[in-house]
Design an enzyme around this catalytic site. Sequence first.
Site, PDB file in Angstrom:
ATOM      1  N   ASP A  91      -1.403  -0.429   6.092  1.00 56.65           N
ATOM      2  CA  ASP A  91      -1.240  -0.008   7.398  1.00 56.65           C
ATOM      3  C   ASP A  91      -2.522   0.039   7.846  1.00 56.65           C
ATOM      4  OD1 ASP A  91      -1.754   1.908   5.386  1.00 56.65           O
ATOM      5  OD2 ASP A  91      -2.202   3.869   7.077  1.00 56.65           O
ATOM      6  N   ASP A 145      -0.355   5.038   0.829  1.00 59.06           N
ATOM      7  CA  ASP A 145       0.000   5.891   2.608  1.00 59.06           C
ATOM      8  C   ASP A 145      -0.524   5.064   3.378  1.00 59.06           C
ATOM      9  OD1 ASP A 145      -1.161   8.479   1.066  1.00 59.06           O
ATOM     10  OD2 ASP A 145      -2.737   7.334   0.379  1.00 59.06           O
ATOM     11  N   LYS A 202      -8.834  -2.583  -2.625  1.00 62.30           N
ATOM     12  CA  LYS A 202      -9.036  -3.138  -1.857  1.00 62.30           C
ATOM     13  C   LYS A 202     -10.012  -2.952  -1.265  1.00 62.30           C
ATOM     14  CE  LYS A 202      -4.894  -1.144  -0.925  1.00 62.30           C
ATOM     15  NZ  LYS A 202      -3.722  -0.569  -0.295  1.00 62.30           N
ATOM     16  N   ASP A 249       0.947  -1.301   0.281  1.00 61.11           N
ATOM     17  CA  ASP A 249      -0.041   0.025   0.031  1.00 61.11           C
ATOM     18  C   ASP A 249       0.432   1.042  -0.033  1.00 61.11           C
ATOM     19  OD1 ASP A 249      -2.640   1.516   0.601  1.00 61.11           O
ATOM     20  OD2 ASP A 249      -1.758   1.519   2.836  1.00 61.11           O
TER      21      ASP A 249
HETATM   22 MG   LIG Z   1      -2.352   3.533   3.857  1.00 62.45          MG
END
Ligand SMILES: [Mg+2]
Length: 303
Positions: free
Chosen positions: A250, A28, A225, A26
């Site tokens: 995250d 961010d 996702k 991922d």
């Molecule tokens: Mg993220």
Amino acid sequence: MPGLCEQLDPTKWAELLKNIDTVIFDADGVLWLEMDAVPGSPELIERLAAMGKKIIIVTNNSTKSRIAYEEKCQKLGYKSIKKDDIVNPQVLCAVEVLQRTVLTKRKVYLIGIQGLKDELDHNGVQYVGDGSDHFENYSETEFLYDVPLDPEVGAVIVGFDSHFNYVKLMKAANYLRDPNCLFIASNEDTIFPGPNLNVTMAVATAAIVTAVKVAAQREPLLMGKPFSTTYNYIRARWNIDPERTLMVGDRCNTDIKFGVDHGMKTMLVLSGVHSLDDVDTYRKEDRKYLLPDFYAGKLGDLL
Ligand SMILES: [Mg+2]
């Protein structure tokens, strides 16, 4: 053991990598926070690339084109990451679905803004409905009983659209009365993260998608996702072996669930949204699909 949330150190990481060919990251909260790289993340990615591991970046953030993401990667030190290593599933999967589906009618009715339009243009997908569509353009009574529809529309794509209004809702719902008309939604994010959430709550795509769902009484195909549209796209494009793939993110409800649902190994990094307290809560609630196999404070901790 799956879902154990075992902390990784550089030694255990090296051991894990022996059984991994592909690492999906991922962006961010993993690679960067806003405009700054997470310390150590570029070094780790470059080391993996040098080892010959396949690296794929999958972001649910469709505010930027893939070219803009490549530029950001280069600027922040992710030198090996190029445009074609980046997946913006909301857009790419929509295009993929359209291309895979034999539509008798080729046009898309679009509720969406520039990022979506750019990728549709790039892939030669024709669309109508973008921009403002004012009620003033129509007589009120005529409009209610005879909505002007384009007979060539065979799919409705709903994303974030700051012009969203009653006219667009009526048109989308009426196109979707045809059961053969595809209904695609880019995501179900409720709000945009932003610096001033206490001042202004930025309403995101979910409210628009919900309005169309209620009006059309249909459920959309969801992109991004954790949905299988994204996995199918990645699997078809790179022929990955899920058992030899590690998903790193995250957020448990998007990244980790995406990995768990599709048979990959999963690792949570604590440099973004979710914490170990969140993981504890999910474990108590027995929500196994949100539990990562491994975790690290940040990618740089594995160097
Ligand atoms: Mg993220």
